[in-house]
Design an enzyme around this catalytic site. Structure first.
Site, PDB file in Angstrom:
ATOM      1  N   GLU A  46     181.871 117.322  77.668  1.00 11.70           N
ATOM      2  CA  GLU A  46     180.622 118.077  77.845  1.00 11.70           C
ATOM      3  C   GLU A  46     179.560 117.154  78.431  1.00 11.70           C
ATOM      4  O   GLU A  46     179.028 116.286  77.740  1.00 11.70           O
ATOM      5  CB  GLU A  46     180.143 118.630  76.490  1.00 11.70           C
ATOM      6  CG  GLU A  46     178.817 119.365  76.603  1.00 11.70           C
ATOM      7  CD  GLU A  46     178.207 119.710  75.250  1.00 11.70           C
ATOM      8  OE1 GLU A  46     178.934 119.791  74.239  1.00 11.70           O
ATOM      9  OE2 GLU A  46     176.970 119.884  75.208  1.00 11.70           O
ATOM     10  N   ARG A  50     170.840 117.200  81.321  1.00 13.09           N
ATOM     11  CA  ARG A  50     169.586 116.634  80.808  1.00 13.09           C
ATOM     12  C   ARG A  50     169.035 115.558  81.698  1.00 13.09           C
ATOM     13  O   ARG A  50     167.979 114.998  81.400  1.00 13.09           O
ATOM     14  CB  ARG A  50     169.813 115.982  79.443  1.00 13.09           C
ATOM     15  CG  ARG A  50     170.101 116.963  78.387  1.00 13.09           C
ATOM     16  CD  ARG A  50     170.225 116.284  77.064  1.00 13.09           C
ATOM     17  NE  ARG A  50     170.984 117.172  76.227  1.00 13.09           N
ATOM     18  CZ  ARG A  50     171.313 116.926  74.982  1.00 13.09           C
ATOM     19  NH1 ARG A  50     170.948 115.797  74.422  1.00 13.09           N
ATOM     20  NH2 ARG A  50     172.007 117.790  74.297  1.00 13.09           N
ATOM     21  N   LYS A 134     178.954 127.165  68.677  1.00 15.59           N
ATOM     22  CA  LYS A 134     178.541 125.810  68.313  1.00 15.59           C
ATOM     23  C   LYS A 134     177.441 125.933  67.258  1.00 15.59           C
ATOM     24  O   LYS A 134     176.488 126.694  67.445  1.00 15.59           O
ATOM     25  CB  LYS A 134     178.017 125.119  69.580  1.00 15.59           C
ATOM     26  CG  LYS A 134     177.138 123.913  69.367  1.00 15.59           C
ATOM     27  CD  LYS A 134     176.766 123.284  70.707  1.00 15.59           C
ATOM     28  CE  LYS A 134     175.539 122.399  70.573  1.00 15.59           C
ATOM     29  NZ  LYS A 134     175.321 121.556  71.754  1.00 15.59           N
TER      30      LYS A 134
HETATM   31  C1  3PG Z   1     173.092 117.036  71.451  1.00 14.47           C
HETATM   32  O1  3PG Z   1     173.075 118.094  72.062  1.00 14.47           O
HETATM   33  O2  3PG Z   1     172.275 116.122  71.592  1.00 14.47           O
HETATM   34  C2  3PG Z   1     174.224 116.887  70.545  1.00 14.47           C
HETATM   35  O3  3PG Z   1     174.102 117.738  69.511  1.00 14.47           O
HETATM   36  C3  3PG Z   1     174.502 115.503  70.148  1.00 14.47           C
HETATM   37  O4  3PG Z   1     174.019 115.236  68.898  1.00 14.47           O
HETATM   38  P1  3PG Z   1     174.348 113.832  68.262  1.00 14.47           P
HETATM   39  O5  3PG Z   1     173.746 112.791  69.188  1.00 14.47           O
HETATM   40  O6  3PG Z   1     173.706 113.872  66.915  1.00 14.47           O
HETATM   41  O7  3PG Z   1     175.849 113.724  68.231  1.00 14.47           O
END
Ligand code: 3PG
Length: 213
Positions: A46, A50, A134
């Site tokens: 994934e 961003r 999710k």
């Molecule tokens: C996100 O979208 O940032 C994810 O949920 C990752 O979260 P994490 O960094 O706590 O694994």
């Protein structure tokens, strides 16, 4: 680029115990990072939308790492869904759920793993035909106890908890019958990426094999 070779959300979730949540700031990192994860047995990737480089990174992985299955994360709009599909994404993940995003992903042929944090959001996603979801942000929004509570009324929903999940707390999530896999960024630490420490990323992926259900 063709997006016909897509997976269902359930197939994306069942492939490995962890879906890595990846933030890429440099297109040069995309291919070696993807190869490092695949070498560790993790191929559903994934890549979050961003950073300005995210779509180019998805394109590079789709083109150069055929063993990987690259998806787009942080899909929040119809434009995101279209751009993700155009770049060669084969699935999409969203941090929350709207019917517009659900329909947009269907229109461009992308399986969607929609984010939910409340019963109302689960019901909206289910109304639109989504039953693999999710749970985000998992730890902050109630952790394993929340998933246990949801297993009653939402007995027909499967979850991928993401947000605050680690190698240490993943087993507690994965022991729940309504959890298929977890998501997390810990497989791809920013410092390992910056240093080009691909061996460390492969090792982090290999370490998740112990989590297999
Ligand atoms: C996100 O979208 O940032 C994810 O949920 C990752 O979260 P994490 O960094 O706590 O694994």
């Amino acid at each position: 680029m063709s997006t016909s070779n897509t997976f269902t959300a359930l197939q994306v979730m069942q492939d490995a115990p962890v879906i890595p949540v990846i933030v890429l700031n440099d297109v040069k990192h995309a291919v070696p990072m993807a190869r490092a994860l695949v070498a560790g047995g993790v191929r559903m990737l994934e890549v979050t939308l961003r950073t300005p480089q995210a779509l180019a990174c998805i394109e590079a992985i789709a083109r150069e790492v055929p063993e990987a299955v690259v998806g787009a994360g942080t899909v929040r709009s119809r434009a995101d869904a279209q751009a993700a599909a155009n770049a060669g994404s084969r699935f999409a993940v969203s941090p929350g759920y709207t019917s517009a995003v659900g329909q947009a992903c269907r229109d461009v042929g992308l399986a969607l793993l929609p984010g939910v944090a409340t019963g109302g959001e689960i019901m909206m996603a289910q109304e639109d035909g989504f039953t693999e979801l999710k749970f985000f942000p998992a730890m902050q929004a109630g952790g394993p106890a929340m998933l246990k509570a949801w297993s009653g009324p939402f007995f027909d929903v499967k979850f991928c908890p993401t947000g605050g999940v680690s190698l240490q707390n993943a087993p507690e999530f994965l022991s729940l019958p309504n959890v298929v896999c977890v998501g997390g960024s810990w497989l791809v630490p920013a410092d390992a990426m910056a240093q080009g420490d691909w061996a460390r990323i492969t090792q982090l992926a290999l370490d998740t094999k112990a989590l297999r259900k």
